[in-house]
Design an enzyme around this catalytic site. Structure first.
Site, PDB file in Angstrom:
ATOM      1  N   LYS A   9      87.776  52.310  83.413  1.00 21.29           N
ATOM      2  CA  LYS A   9      86.500  52.074  84.109  1.00 21.29           C
ATOM      3  C   LYS A   9      86.614  52.646  85.510  1.00 21.29           C
ATOM      4  O   LYS A   9      87.707  52.682  86.090  1.00 21.29           O
ATOM      5  CB  LYS A   9      86.227  50.577  84.221  1.00 21.29           C
ATOM      6  N   ASP A  37      77.230  53.400  83.558  1.00 22.58           N
ATOM      7  CA  ASP A  37      77.248  51.930  83.628  1.00 22.58           C
ATOM      8  C   ASP A  37      76.159  51.598  84.666  1.00 22.58           C
ATOM      9  O   ASP A  37      75.275  52.439  84.900  1.00 22.58           O
ATOM     10  CB  ASP A  37      78.650  51.424  84.031  1.00 22.58           C
TER      11      ASP A  37
HETATM   12  N1  GLU Z   1      79.571  51.235  80.411  1.00 19.74           N
HETATM   13  C1  GLU Z   1      79.463  50.971  79.006  1.00 19.74           C
HETATM   14  C2  GLU Z   1      80.326  49.794  78.629  1.00 19.74           C
HETATM   15  O1  GLU Z   1      80.466  48.883  79.401  1.00 19.74           O
HETATM   16  C3  GLU Z   1      79.695  52.204  78.173  1.00 19.74           C
HETATM   17  C4  GLU Z   1      80.997  52.891  78.389  1.00 19.74           C
HETATM   18  C5  GLU Z   1      81.113  54.246  77.672  1.00 19.74           C
HETATM   19  O2  GLU Z   1      80.193  54.659  76.977  1.00 19.74           O
HETATM   20  O3  GLU Z   1      82.177  54.828  77.836  1.00 19.74           O
HETATM   21  O4  GLU Z   1      80.848  49.685  77.548  1.00 19.74           O
END
Ligand code: GLU
Length: 451
Positions: free
Chosen positions: A130, A170
C-alpha cells in the site's frame, strides 16, 4: 532446543505495540488478525517456531520519501510519500495508493498488512502493499494534482514494476490520478507495462474495475444472506460514503431489489426515506466525481431527504449495513445501535471501518458480519484480472469479467465458511477470512525458509 519462545497473544501484542509506537491503526489491524491466528496456531508447531505471524506483521520494507511540487500560486509545497511493501510470498506486492491528509505510516502499514490477507483470499497470485501521501486533493486544481502525481511517481517508479509491485487507486486516487502517474512512469522508464491497475480502457485498463469493489461487497452480502435462505429483495440498506465504493454498492443493492436509505461524506449523511434510486445514484456520481460537490447538496436536488451534519448513518434502522467510507468510522456504540435496531448483516466496503469494539459487538451478537479483507476484495481481484490481461496483451469481455468477479467473491465466501463455521448456524467471517488468508501466505513462507 529451540530458542524461540512461544509467547501468548498478549505477549505477542505487547511486542507489536513496543516495536510500533504511535501506530494505533497498525496495532489494531494486527490485533484483529492475531486474535484468530493464535487460536488456529495452537497445534501448529511450525508456524510458531518459524515465527510466521511475527514475520507477516513486519513489512518487508517501508519506503518513505519527500514529494515536492509547485502550487498554482508558485509556492513550493512539501508532502510526505510512502510505499509499504508488506509481503510478497505469493506474488508481486499489490495494493492501492491513498492521497488524504489522514495518511500516516501507521495507516499505510495497516492497509498493507490487511491487503496481504485480502489478496491471498482472492486466490490470485498477489502479495500485499500500500502507498500514499498526506497530500489533500480537495480544493486543488487539475494541474496541481497532475504536478503532484508526477512528482510522487518520480520517486515511486524505482520501487515498482509489473513483477515487483503494482499500485492502484484508493481514497483520493481514481482514474485521473492513475493516468497522471502512469504517464510519468512511462516517460521516465520508456516502458509500457502493467505497472499500475485501474488504468483507462484505452491504455490497458480492465472493464468493471471501477464497479468491482462496491459490486463485490454486495455479492458477498448476498452470499451471506443466502446461508439463511434470504435475499436482498425488499431489504433496507444503510451505506456510508459517497465515493466509488459506496455508489457502486448502492447501485448493486438497487439492482438486487433492495432499498438504499443513506449515503455520507466527511460533512455528514443524507437520509432518503423514499430510497436512493439508480437515477439518484447517477446524480451523486456526477455530483461527487465530476463536480467535486458535497453530499449535503443532495437534499436540494431531492427535497424529501434530510441532511445530518457531522453525523454517521448508523442510527438509521436497517436490515443491512455497508460501511464504505474509511477506517474506524463505525465504533462499538454504533455497532450496538445497529444490532439493537435489528440489522442482520454488515458487509464492509471500506478497509477496517469497524473498530475492535464494534468487531467484538458484531461477533457477540452473531450477526452476519464480513470484514473488509473478505467483502471488499472484489476491487483488487479485478485488478489482478487486469494484470493477467496486460500480461497476455488482451482484454476480456464484460460478461466474462462479471462472472469471474462473482466466482471470486463466492470463493472467498466459501473459504470463510471453511475456517469460520462455528456450528449452530453461526459463521465467524472474521475468523474464517483471517485463517484462510494467513494459511496461504504462511505456507508459502514456510517453503522459502528463513528469508
Ligand atoms: N485500494 C483497493 C483495496 O483496498 C484496491 C487495491 C488494488 O486494486 O490494488 O483493495
Amino acid at each position: 532446543m529451540a530458542v524461540t519462545d512461544h509467547v501468548d497473544l498478549n505477549g505477542f501484542m505487547e511486542g507489536v505495540k513496543k516495536r510500533n509506537p504511535h501506530q494505533p491503526e497498525f496495532v489494531q489491524a494486527v490485533q484483529e488478525v492475531a486474535e484468530d491466528i493464535f487460536d488456529f496456531m495452537q497445534d501448529k508447531e511450525e508456524y510458531h517456531s518459524q515465527q510466521i505471524l511475527r514475520r507477516i506483521a513486519e513489512p518487508d520494507r517501508v519506503v518513505s520519501f519527500r514529494v515536492c511540487w509547485e502550487d498554482d500560486a508558485g509556492n513550493i509545497r512539501v508532502q510526505r510519500g510512502w510505499r509499504v511493501q508488506n509481503n510478497n510470498a505469493i506474488g508481486p506486492y499489490k495494493g492501492g495508493i491513498r492521497f488524504h491528509p489522514s495518511v500516516t505510516e501507521s495507516v499505510l502499514k495497516f492497509l498493507a498488512f490487511e491487503q496481504t490477507f485480502k489478496n491471498a483470499l482472492t486466490g490470485l497470485p498477489m502479495g500485499g502493499g500500500k502507498g500514499g501521501s498526506n497530500f489533500n486533493p480537495k480544493g486543488k486544481s487539475v494541474r496541481e494534482i497532475m504536478r503532484f502525481c508526477q512528482s510522487f511517481m518520480t520517486e515511486l517508479y524505482r520501487h515498482i514494476g509489473a513483477d515487483i509491485d503494482v499500485p492502484a487507486g484508493d481514497i483520493g486516487v481514481g482514474g485521473r490520478e492513475i493516468g497522471f502517474m502512469f504517464g510519468q512512469y512511462k516517460r521516465i522508464t520508456n516502458n509500457f507495462t502493467g505497472v499500475l491497475t485501474g488504468k483507462g480502457l484505452e491504455w490497458g485498463g480492465s472493464l468493471i474495475r471501477t464497479e468491482a469493489t462496491g459490486y463485490g461487497a454486495v455479492y458477498f452480502l448476498a452470499n451471506m444472506l443466502a446461508t439463511k435462505g434470504e435475499t436482498l429483495e425488499g431489504k433496507t440498506a444503510v451505506i456510508s460514503g459517497s465515493g466509488n465504493v459506496a455508489t457502486h454498492a448502492a447501485e448493486k443493492i438497487v439492482q438486487l431489489g433492495g432499498k438504499v436509505l443513506t449515503l455520507s461524506d466527511s460533512g455528514g449523511f443524507i437520509h432518503d426515506p423514499d430510497g436512493i434510486t439508480q437515477e439518484k445514484i447517477d446524480w451523486v456520481k456526477t455530483h461527487k466525481t465530476h463536480r467535486r460537490g458535497r453530499i449535503e447538496e443532495y437534499v436540494a436536488a431531492f427535497p424529501r431527504a434530510t441532511f445530518h451534519a457531522g453525523k454517521t448513518p448508523w442510527g438509521v434502522p436497517c436490515d443491512v449495513a455497508l460501511p464504505c467510507a474509511t477506517q474506524n468510522e463505525l465504533l462499538g456504540e454504533d455497532a450496538k445501535t445497529l444490532v439493537a435496531n435489528g440489522c442482520r448483516a454488515v458487509s464492509e466496503g471500506a478497509n477496517m471501518p469497524t473498530d475492535l469494539d464494534g468487531v467484538h459487538t458484531f461477533k457477540a451478537a452473531k450477526i452476519l458480519y464480513a470484514p473488509g479483507k473478505a467483502s471488499n476484495a472484489g476491487g483488487v481481484a479485478v485488478s489482478g484480472l487486469e494484470m493477467s490481461q496486460n500480461s497476455e496483451r488482451r482484454s476480456w469481455k464484460e460478461e466474462e469479467l462479471q462472472q469471474m468477479l462473482k466466482d471470486i467473491m463466492s470463493g472467498i465466501h466459501n473459504s470463510c465458511i471453511r475456517y469460520g463455521d462455528q456450528g449452530g448456524g453461526y459463521i465467524d467471517y472474521v475468523k474464517g477470512a483471517n485463517i484462510a488468508g494467513f494459511k496461504k501466505v504462511a505456507d508459502a513462507m514456510l517453503a522459502f525458509g528463513v528469508v
